[in-house]
Write an enzyme that holds these catalytic residues in place. Structure first.
Site, PDB file in Angstrom:
ATOM      1  N   HIS A   1       4.004   1.331  -8.071  1.00 20.23           N
ATOM      2  CA  HIS A   1       2.941   0.314  -7.950  1.00 20.23           C
ATOM      3  C   HIS A   1       1.982   0.409  -9.135  1.00 20.23           C
ATOM      4  O   HIS A   1       1.502  -0.608  -9.647  1.00 20.23           O
ATOM      5  CB  HIS A   1       2.122   0.543  -6.678  1.00 20.23           C
ATOM      6  CG  HIS A   1       2.897   0.424  -5.408  1.00 20.23           C
ATOM      7  ND1 HIS A   1       3.083   1.474  -4.548  1.00 20.23           N
ATOM      8  CD2 HIS A   1       3.516  -0.646  -4.843  1.00 20.23           C
ATOM      9  CE1 HIS A   1       3.791   1.070  -3.501  1.00 20.23           C
ATOM     10  NE2 HIS A   1       4.070  -0.204  -3.658  1.00 20.23           N
TER      11      HIS A   1
ATOM     12  N   GLN B   1       7.362  -9.798   7.751  1.00 26.18           N
ATOM     13  CA  GLN B   1       8.616  -9.442   7.095  1.00 26.18           C
ATOM     14  C   GLN B   1       9.329  -8.258   7.759  1.00 26.18           C
ATOM     15  O   GLN B   1      10.312  -7.747   7.231  1.00 26.18           O
ATOM     16  CB  GLN B   1       8.395  -9.181   5.602  1.00 26.18           C
ATOM     17  CG  GLN B   1       7.587  -7.950   5.255  1.00 26.18           C
ATOM     18  CD  GLN B   1       7.248  -7.885   3.773  1.00 26.18           C
ATOM     19  OE1 GLN B   1       6.400  -8.631   3.279  1.00 26.18           O
ATOM     20  NE2 GLN B   1       7.918  -7.012   3.027  1.00 26.18           N
TER      21      GLN B   1
ATOM     22  N   GLY C   1       0.799  -1.228   0.000  1.00 24.15           N
ATOM     23  CA  GLY C   1       0.000   0.000   0.000  1.00 24.15           C
ATOM     24  C   GLY C   1       0.821   1.261   0.000  1.00 24.15           C
ATOM     25  O   GLY C   1       2.013   1.254  -0.274  1.00 24.15           O
TER      26      GLY C   1
ATOM     27  N   GLY D   1       8.525  -5.264  -8.732  1.00 29.94           N
ATOM     28  CA  GLY D   1       9.383  -4.188  -9.236  1.00 29.94           C
ATOM     29  C   GLY D   1      10.860  -4.497  -9.038  1.00 29.94           C
ATOM     30  O   GLY D   1      11.260  -5.137  -8.056  1.00 29.94           O
TER      31      GLY D   1
ATOM     32  N   SER E   1       9.309   5.189  -3.661  1.00 26.94           N
ATOM     33  CA  SER E   1       9.142   4.243  -2.561  1.00 26.94           C
ATOM     34  C   SER E   1       8.132   4.813  -1.589  1.00 26.94           C
ATOM     35  O   SER E   1       8.122   6.030  -1.334  1.00 26.94           O
ATOM     36  CB  SER E   1      10.495   4.049  -1.848  1.00 26.94           C
ATOM     37  OG  SER E   1      10.293   3.448  -0.590  1.00 26.94           O
TER      38      SER E   1
ATOM     39  N   VAL F   1      10.491   2.763 -11.124  1.00 24.85           N
ATOM     40  CA  VAL F   1      10.002   4.094 -11.527  1.00 24.85           C
ATOM     41  C   VAL F   1      10.674   5.110 -10.605  1.00 24.85           C
ATOM     42  O   VAL F   1      10.804   4.872  -9.402  1.00 24.85           O
ATOM     43  CB  VAL F   1       8.464   4.178 -11.398  1.00 24.85           C
ATOM     44  CG1 VAL F   1       7.959   5.566 -11.772  1.00 24.85           C
ATOM     45  CG2 VAL F   1       7.799   3.118 -12.286  1.00 24.85           C
TER      46      VAL F   1
ATOM     47  N   GLN G   1      14.486  -9.262  -3.590  1.00 23.47           N
ATOM     48  CA  GLN G   1      13.186  -9.915  -3.357  1.00 23.47           C
ATOM     49  C   GLN G   1      12.722 -10.626  -4.631  1.00 23.47           C
ATOM     50  O   GLN G   1      12.293 -11.783  -4.609  1.00 23.47           O
ATOM     51  CB  GLN G   1      12.173  -8.851  -2.940  1.00 23.47           C
ATOM     52  CG  GLN G   1      10.721  -9.287  -3.000  1.00 23.47           C
ATOM     53  CD  GLN G   1       9.795  -8.218  -2.449  1.00 23.47           C
ATOM     54  OE1 GLN G   1       9.643  -8.092  -1.257  1.00 23.47           O
ATOM     55  NE2 GLN G   1       9.157  -7.454  -3.332  1.00 23.47           N
TER      56      GLN G   1
ATOM     57  N   HIS H   1       2.312   4.418  -5.070  1.00 18.20           N
ATOM     58  CA  HIS H   1       2.972   5.479  -5.844  1.00 18.20           C
ATOM     59  C   HIS H   1       3.060   4.986  -7.288  1.00 18.20           C
ATOM     60  O   HIS H   1       2.607   3.868  -7.611  1.00 18.20           O
ATOM     61  CB  HIS H   1       4.346   5.802  -5.252  1.00 18.20           C
ATOM     62  CG  HIS H   1       5.218   4.603  -5.041  1.00 18.20           C
ATOM     63  ND1 HIS H   1       5.739   3.861  -6.078  1.00 18.20           N
ATOM     64  CD2 HIS H   1       5.626   3.980  -3.909  1.00 18.20           C
ATOM     65  CE1 HIS H   1       6.450   2.872  -5.595  1.00 18.20           C
ATOM     66  NE2 HIS H   1       6.382   2.902  -4.280  1.00 18.20           N
ATOM     67  N   GLU H   2       3.691   5.789  -8.139  1.00 18.33           N
ATOM     68  CA  GLU H   2       3.717   5.447  -9.571  1.00 18.33           C
ATOM     69  C   GLU H   2       4.390   4.105  -9.842  1.00 18.33           C
ATOM     70  O   GLU H   2       4.092   3.467 -10.854  1.00 18.33           O
ATOM     71  CB  GLU H   2       4.419   6.550 -10.395  1.00 18.33           C
ATOM     72  CG  GLU H   2       3.580   7.785 -10.622  1.00 18.33           C
ATOM     73  CD  GLU H   2       3.746   8.820  -9.509  1.00 18.33           C
ATOM     74  OE1 GLU H   2       4.168   8.426  -8.382  1.00 18.33           O
ATOM     75  OE2 GLU H   2       3.449   9.996  -9.744  1.00 18.33           O
TER      76      GLU H   2
HETATM   77  O1  PAF Z   1       7.512  -5.476  -2.086  1.00 18.01           O
HETATM   78  C1  PAF Z   1       6.598  -5.417  -1.237  1.00 18.01           C
HETATM   79  O2  PAF Z   1       5.890  -4.420  -1.144  1.00 18.01           O
HETATM   80  C2  PAF Z   1       6.402  -6.580  -0.279  1.00 18.01           C
HETATM   81  O3  PAF Z   1       7.605  -7.141   0.104  1.00 18.01           O
HETATM   82  C3  PAF Z   1       5.457  -7.655  -0.838  1.00 18.01           C
HETATM   83  C4  PAF Z   1       6.008  -8.315  -2.067  1.00 18.01           C
HETATM   84  C5  PAF Z   1       4.108  -7.011  -1.152  1.00 18.01           C
HETATM   85  C6  PAF Z   1       5.220  -8.742   0.207  1.00 18.01           C
HETATM   86  O4  PAF Z   1       4.693  -8.207   1.380  1.00 18.01           O
END
Ligand code: PAF
Length: 278
Positions: free
Chosen positions: A37, A61, A31, A147, A185, A176, A153, A34-35
């Site tokens: 996502h 996490q 959530g 991304g 971010s 982006v 990741q 931003h651009e």
């Molecule tokens: O990159 C993220 O925003 C998070 O690590 C993800 C992949 C949504 C998992 O919670």
């Protein structure tokens, strides 16, 4: 666009037996969109019939003392942006919905998770894989969009999907950036005004690294000079600057095919990461 909070309801809607040939793209997020996502969602829209975006700040996490509590959240604004990017289903589960039980089973990523962010955030990628596997099982997406800003990741998730025959195809989407080069971010809002002005030094440093790489400078010297550039041009503290092979994330050798130069820099309230593929 429909907002869904229940796993069961989303699974009913996306039931593969009733989908026919319609493809589903998944955009997992935490959530505060931003651009970056929205670029994931727009690409998902181009390539699939249905787009599902998840918004879940995943406690699994975040380590002790990390920014789980202060991670920015604004679901109302996110819903408007997601809809404008063509999302069909916005999945916003609560922590109780996602983690009602804990049988103690852990997913342990391999050596890719010991470098870079994995070294300074122990257990972080275990938590990422846990939620990503749950999302894959809930949505059963044909394609899933991640991304390149979170290149480590992405590399670990690609390995997970390949090694465990998960049914989704991972799509890499370029980072982006703001006009001054800072990678978009959600955490950028936690920078002070001074830190925000300094933060483009991270990108400039990585570009310097790419130039040095093209000149044939060694990985060690590149890491040193990139770290020095960031230290001289910002108040941030270096967590790491590291050049490795990509996507394996092993020691870079001149014979290696593709490399990543990645860094993490800590500011007062937030930690920023960025990378460049060489
Ligand atoms: O990159 C993220 O925003 C998070 O690590 C993800 C992949 C949504 C998992 O919670």
């Amino acid at each position: 666009m429909e907002i869904i909070h229940s796993i069961e309801k989303l699974q009913q809607i996306l039931n593969r037996n009733e989908r026919g040939n319609r493809t589903v793209g998944l955009v997992p997020t935490m959530g505060f969109l931003h651009e970056g996502h929205l670029a994931l969602a727009e690409q998902a829209k181009e390539q699939n019939d249905t787009v599902v975006m998840s918004i879940f700040v995943n406690p699994a996490q975040f380590g002790p003392g990390e920014d789980f509590e202060s991670y920015p959240r604004d679901t109302e604004r996110d819903a408007k942006l997601a809809e404008s990017a063509g999302v069909d289903y916005l999945f916003i589960p609560s922590v109780e919905e996602m983690y009602p039980t804990d049988g103690g089973i852990r997913i342990l990523p391999g050596p890719q998770a010991t470098a870079l962010c994995g070294a300074s955030r122990p257990g972080h990628f275990d938590g990422v894989l846990k939620v990503v596997l749950k999302l894959f099982n809930i949505v059963d997406p044909d394609r899933s969009y991640f991304g390149m800003k979170d290149a480590q990741q992405l590399a670990i998730i690609e390995t997970f999907v390949r090694d465990f025959n998960l049914r989704t195809t991972i799509v890499r989407v370029p980072t982006v950036r703001e006009e001054d080069g800072l990678a978009k971010s959600s955490r950028n809002v936690n920078l002070s005004e001074m830190e925000r002005n300094e933060a483009p030094a991270i990108r400039q440093a990585l570009e310097l690294g790419a130039k040095l790489f093209a000149e044939g400078i060694s990985a060690k010297e590149i890491e040193t000079r990139v770290a020095a550039y960031i230290t001289e041009n910002s108040s941030g503290t270096i967590d790491y600057v590291s050049m490795l092979t990509y996507p394996e994330l092993t020691k870079y050798e001149p014979s290696s095919k593709e490399a990543i130069l990645a860094c993490a820099v800590k500011f007062e309230k937030t930690r920023l990461i960025d990378n460049i593929i060489l």
